[in-house]
Design an enzyme around this catalytic site. Structure first.
Site, PDB file in Angstrom:
ATOM      1  N   ASP A   1     -11.454  35.402 -41.327  1.00 23.36           N
ATOM      2  CA  ASP A   1     -12.157  34.758 -40.235  1.00 23.36           C
ATOM      3  C   ASP A   1     -11.099  33.601 -39.900  1.00 23.36           C
ATOM      4  OD1 ASP A   1     -13.681  34.071 -38.059  1.00 23.36           O
ATOM      5  OD2 ASP A   1     -15.536  33.824 -39.175  1.00 23.36           O
TER       6      ASP A   1
ATOM      7  N   ASP B   1     -16.745  33.810 -46.653  1.00 27.30           N
ATOM      8  CA  ASP B   1     -17.508  33.020 -47.272  1.00 27.30           C
ATOM      9  C   ASP B   1     -19.066  33.059 -46.734  1.00 27.30           C
ATOM     10  OD1 ASP B   1     -17.146  31.959 -44.682  1.00 27.30           O
ATOM     11  OD2 ASP B   1     -16.928  29.777 -45.343  1.00 27.30           O
TER      12      ASP B   1
ATOM     13  N   ASP C   1     -20.261  39.022 -45.550  1.00 27.17           N
ATOM     14  CA  ASP C   1     -18.765  39.186 -46.291  1.00 27.17           C
ATOM     15  C   ASP C   1     -18.903  39.950 -47.577  1.00 27.17           C
ATOM     16  OD1 ASP C   1     -17.374  38.044 -44.185  1.00 27.17           O
ATOM     17  OD2 ASP C   1     -17.592  36.064 -44.833  1.00 27.17           O
TER      18      ASP C   1
ATOM     19  N   ASN D   1      16.792  48.750 -81.180  1.00 29.95           N
ATOM     20  CA  ASN D   1      17.056  48.317 -82.653  1.00 29.95           C
ATOM     21  C   ASN D   1      16.108  49.456 -83.563  1.00 29.95           C
ATOM     22  OD1 ASN D   1      18.765  46.328 -81.679  1.00 29.95           O
ATOM     23  ND2 ASN D   1      17.422  44.853 -82.255  1.00 29.95           N
TER      24      ASN D   1
ATOM     25  N   ASN E   1      10.355  41.572 -86.810  1.00 31.18           N
ATOM     26  CA  ASN E   1       9.593  41.788 -85.732  1.00 31.18           C
ATOM     27  C   ASN E   1       9.182  40.062 -85.401  1.00 31.18           C
ATOM     28  OD1 ASN E   1       8.392  43.528 -83.961  1.00 31.18           O
ATOM     29  ND2 ASN E   1       6.321  43.142 -85.013  1.00 31.18           N
TER      30      ASN E   1
ATOM     31  N   ASP F   1       9.313  37.977 -82.116  1.00 33.71           N
ATOM     32  CA  ASP F   1       7.863  37.469 -81.231  1.00 33.71           C
ATOM     33  C   ASP F   1       8.081  36.019 -80.927  1.00 33.71           C
ATOM     34  OD1 ASP F   1       7.065  40.019 -81.272  1.00 33.71           O
ATOM     35  OD2 ASP F   1       5.531  39.601 -83.064  1.00 33.71           O
TER      36      ASP F   1
END
Length: 840
Positions: A328, A589, A593, A657, A682, A686
């Site tokens: 609006d 709002d 709505d 890999n 691993n 990470d």
């Protein structure tokens, strides 16, 4: 207290209050606290546990991790204590890392949600106070006004022109009127006019009611329990889930084959099993949930600094991919401060009487606060000391009028203010400038011309009418007839000073602005010219009613302004935009709505919005400003981009890999890496990935909406996985054929190449630009370089010996670093070719 007053709509109020052990002054705080413990929080489903213990346990509930822990326990039982302890330590450290990140994210989100918590007005300790809706208990006396969400199943104690939207529960399209009464116990739910139901909302009027049921015990709770309602899955969530399944399937097939072949080659069963499981840990993106949580929470915190509060974290991704924002005009494109321009009689001349009557109507109105009444009251203050209010008919969205009954001595008047056409509908006469009363029909053309003139200037025009009443008795809607039209009240809301720049900023981000307003076509045309929007691309509410869904679908993409739109048409417009392939945001709002906010991909409201709008929204702005939204869109796209970076990392070097290692294990007489070494690899790779949330994002990743594309990600995975494998096998050839390494040296060399290449490739694939032209985030760069240094010196440490690594000579290091350098160059070239061919 009677815990379940069945058929409460059939019980007299005094009797019901007695059974609930509550008086008209409400519960005491102590009693309410006891009932909260007894009945539980007022929620439809238990709050998702995010305490430290639950999050910690959650890190270890992956089936692969559980099997790995079981296998480690078996290894301990077989007295392989050192290896088992190392594997166990790595698993625990990985879990603790994920826990620490998710716990921080969870705490941040809780603090943000507290800012936009919905509250309800209740009588507690004899006085009215605001409390969170979750703390409402049976026996609470609640005070409800237009826009409020009903916090539980209630019986009315007092009501004044109360209309309630029950569509979500009964399917009834129009608001239903509620009155205090006693009804038969077999009255159908839709006919229980003395009852209010949780989840419905007040459209107009005021009410006081006693809460009977809360949470799951309510009618809405019963429905949601049967349907097991949950928020619809966003496009990004669906993509992540499908991606996870895809990697899971690949991992499962690969692991089973590797294990079977290793057993067939007469390698130790337990070691082969642990090797396969360790490979699975390396292959599966087990950090993905944590990375997504961290990225979303980090994005939410940054958005909060720009006055954008995210209620539903997953909506950030949709926010970033949004290409249409509907709004609006009031307060978004305009200053949001409505001002009175003039009060005019039927001849178009300034009139004190018109303003006086408008002021009386606004001054005595007790419904919901609105900017029009505030504008009237702030314009100037005429003397109304001789007037007394007698009654009121609140505004509602069907009548679009508000009536107030006042007396001045022996004179009794009903003064009505509202939309001009709705005021004229209840008028039969008009009062001229001289004060004479004439038939409205003779003045209608003149009134309409004034309306057109005002509208062409961009003014919102209301009608003012009155009617003399015989007595000062209460009034009802049936009295709104045979009234006398008095004149016009014109108002304006100036456009924001920077609105053109804001609209251009949205355009540069690939977001189109669509205005959906209740104002008439002429006002909307005037506004669209000021906004730089083509004024010939307008559809009005009446035109929309005549348009089929198919026709609307064709037109919706080219129309910029929707004028004279009824509340129930907003949802239809948004659904049509979504069907046309757009990701749609809706900013609203108001009380009317809620359905549009639900229908949009991203529902956006403001902190000062009606409860029903704020409750329906995914995102709440602390400031009603499109400029705030621009920054929010940027942050949404940056969050999306950083989440995608982890997906790319998981599908390139890491995956390549592990895939290469699985392949080479079939052709050499020993395991290429021991299970504990795979898990260490691993864990080390990470660390850089955990800093992704803080990484910088290139401008081209933000300049237009991007959507989840599983096909493009699959292509990326295949392309970069193959590039990674080429250099992996080059490393194998170097170690086995050229350097003639033994088992320990091979594993050390492969560990070095694997970790460093996986860490460094992060700096390549994090950007579409050449890596030396895109500066990474500080924490990502530090983490990557730190891991590379740790990896290089690790074989020389006692811990390295414990893991089965051995120091290598300088030449081996140099050759391995040469392969890593070649890999980075090859990945850069591949990246350039890939993004030219794959539009993503």
């Amino acid at each position: 207290m009677d815990q379940n007053p069945q058929s409460f709509w059939s019980i007299p109020v005094t009797e019901l209050l007695k059974s609930l052990r509550v008086t008209a002054s409400g519960l005491t705080t102590d009693e309410a606290q006891k009932r909260l413990i007894s009945y539980g929080a007022n929620r439809l489903k238990p709050q998702k546990r995010s305490d430290a213990f639950t999050l910690l346990v959650g890190q270890f509930k992956s089936p692969i991790i559980l099997i790995l822990l079981l296998a480690t326990g078996l290894s301990l039982f077989l007295h392989n204590i050192v290896d088992a302890s190392i594997i166990l330590t790595i698993v625990v450290v990985s879990g603790l890392l994920g826990f620490w990140q998710e716990h921080s994210a969870s705490d941040a989100v809780k603090k943000l949600l507290a800012i936009v918590q919905i509250k309800a007005a209740v009588q507690r300790d004899g006085k009215q106070q605001e409390i969170p809706v979750e703390d409402i208990v049976p026996g609470d006396i609640v005070i409800l006004n237009a826009g409020d969400v009903v916090p539980g199943d209630c019986l009315l104690l007092e009501s004044k022109d109360v209309f309630v939207d029950e569509a979500m529960l009964t399917g009834e399209t129009f608001p239903v009127e509620k009155t205090v009464s006693v009804l038969p116990s077999d009255t159908a739910l839709a006919q229980r006019a003395n009852s209010l139901w949780m989840g419905t909302h007040i459209v107009s009027g005021t009410a006081q009611a006693v809460v009977i049921f809360t949470g799951k015990s309510t009618e809405f709770g019963n429905v949601s329990e049967r349907l097991k309602l949950k928020a619809p899955e966003t496009e990004f969530e669906r993509g992540i889930r499908r991606f996870g399944y895809f990697l899971g399937e690949v991992t499962l097939v690969l692991v089973v084959i590797i294990f079977a072949i290793n057993v067939f080659l007469h390698r130790p069963v337990l070691e082969s099993f642990l090797f396969s499981l360790a490979l699975a840990v390396g292959l599966t993106p087990q950090l993905l949930p944590a990375i997504i949580s961290i990225n979303l929470a980090h994005g939410a915190k940054k958005m909060a600094k720009n006055k954008v509060i995210v209620k539903r974290l997953s909506s950030i991704e949709n926010f970033g991919s949004m290409n249409i924002i509907c709004s609006d005009k009031t307060g978004t494109l305009t200053e949001g401060t409505v001002l009175v321009k003039s009060a005019n009689d039927v001849n178009g001349d300034a009139s004190e009487k018109v303003f006086l009557f408008a002021y009386l109507n606004a001054f005595y109105e007790t419904g919901f606060t609105n900017p029009i009444d505030e504008a009237i009251l702030n314009h100037r203050k005429p003397d109304i000391s001789g007037y007394l209010k007698q009654d009121e008919i609140p505004y509602d969205f069907l009548r679009k009028r508000l009536s107030i009954a006042v007396t001045q001595g022996d004179i009794h008047l009903m003064v009505t203010k509202g939309a001009l056409s709705n005021i004229l509908d209840v008028c039969s006469n008009a009062e001229t400038k001289e004060g004479s009363i004439v038939d409205l029909a003779s003045m209608r053309d003149q009134i309409q011309q004034h309306f057109v003139d005002f509208s062409n200037q961009g003014y919102r025009t209301l009608g003012i009418a009155y009617k003399k009443l015989p007595t000062g008795s209460p009034i009802s809607k049936t009295d709104e007839e045979e009234m006398t039209f008095l004149g016009f009240l014109t108002l304006f809301d100036p456009p924001k000073a920077n609105i053109l720049d804001t609209i251009n900023s949205l355009k540069k981000l690939g977001v189109s602005l669509k205005i959906i307003t209740g104002d008439n076509r002429l006002v909307a045309t005037s506004l669209s010219k000021k906004m730089g929007l083509p004024d010939n691309k307008i559809i009005t509410g009446p035109e929309l009613r005549q348009m089929s869904d198919a026709a609307l679908l064709r037109r919706v993409g080219v129309v910029d302004v929707f004028a004279e739109i009824e509340p129930n048409q907003k949802e239809r417009i948004i659904i049509a935009m979504r069907k046309a392939g757009n990701v749609v945001g809706y900013m609203g709002d108001g009380i009317n709505d809620a359905s549009a906010l639900h229908a949009a991909d991203v529902g956006i409201s403001v902190d000062t919005a009606a409860d029903v709008a704020k409750d329906a929204a995914d995102i709440v702005l602390l400031e009603k400003d499109l400029g705030v939204l621009v920054e929010g869109v940027r942050e949404g796209r940056m969050t999306f981009a950083n989440t995608l970076k982890y997906v790319f990392m998981a599908t390139s070097a890491n995956f390549g890999n592990m895939f290469s290692m699985a392949g080479i294990s079939l052709f050499i007489p020993f395991l290429p890496l021991l299970p504990k070494q795979i898990l260490l690899t691993n864990l080390l790779t990470d660390f850089p990935e955990m800093t992704i949330a803080t990484d910088r994002v290139d401008d081209e990743m933000v300049d237009h909406p991007r959507r989840w594309d599983i096909k493009a990600i699959r292509k990326f995975m295949i392309t970069f996985g193959l590039v990674s494998s080429v250099f992996d096998y080059l490393t194998f050839g170097l170690l086995l054929l050229v350097l003639r390494t033994n088992e320990a040296q091979f594993r050390t060399g492969w560990f070095l190449e694997s970790v460093i290449s996986a860490s460094m490739i992060v700096l390549v694939i994090r950007s579409r630009k050449p890596f030396f032209k895109s500066r990474p985030g500080k924490y990502l760069l530090i983490a990557t370089l730190t891991i590379a240094v740790i990896t290089l010196i690790f074989p020389f440490t006692p811990l390295g010996t414990l893991f089965g690594f051995t120091p290598l000579n300088f030449i081996t290091y140099l050759l391995l670093l040469l392969i890593v350098s070649m890999y980075i160059v090859a990945a850069e070239v591949t990246k350039t070719i890939f993004y030219k061919r794959v539009k993503f």
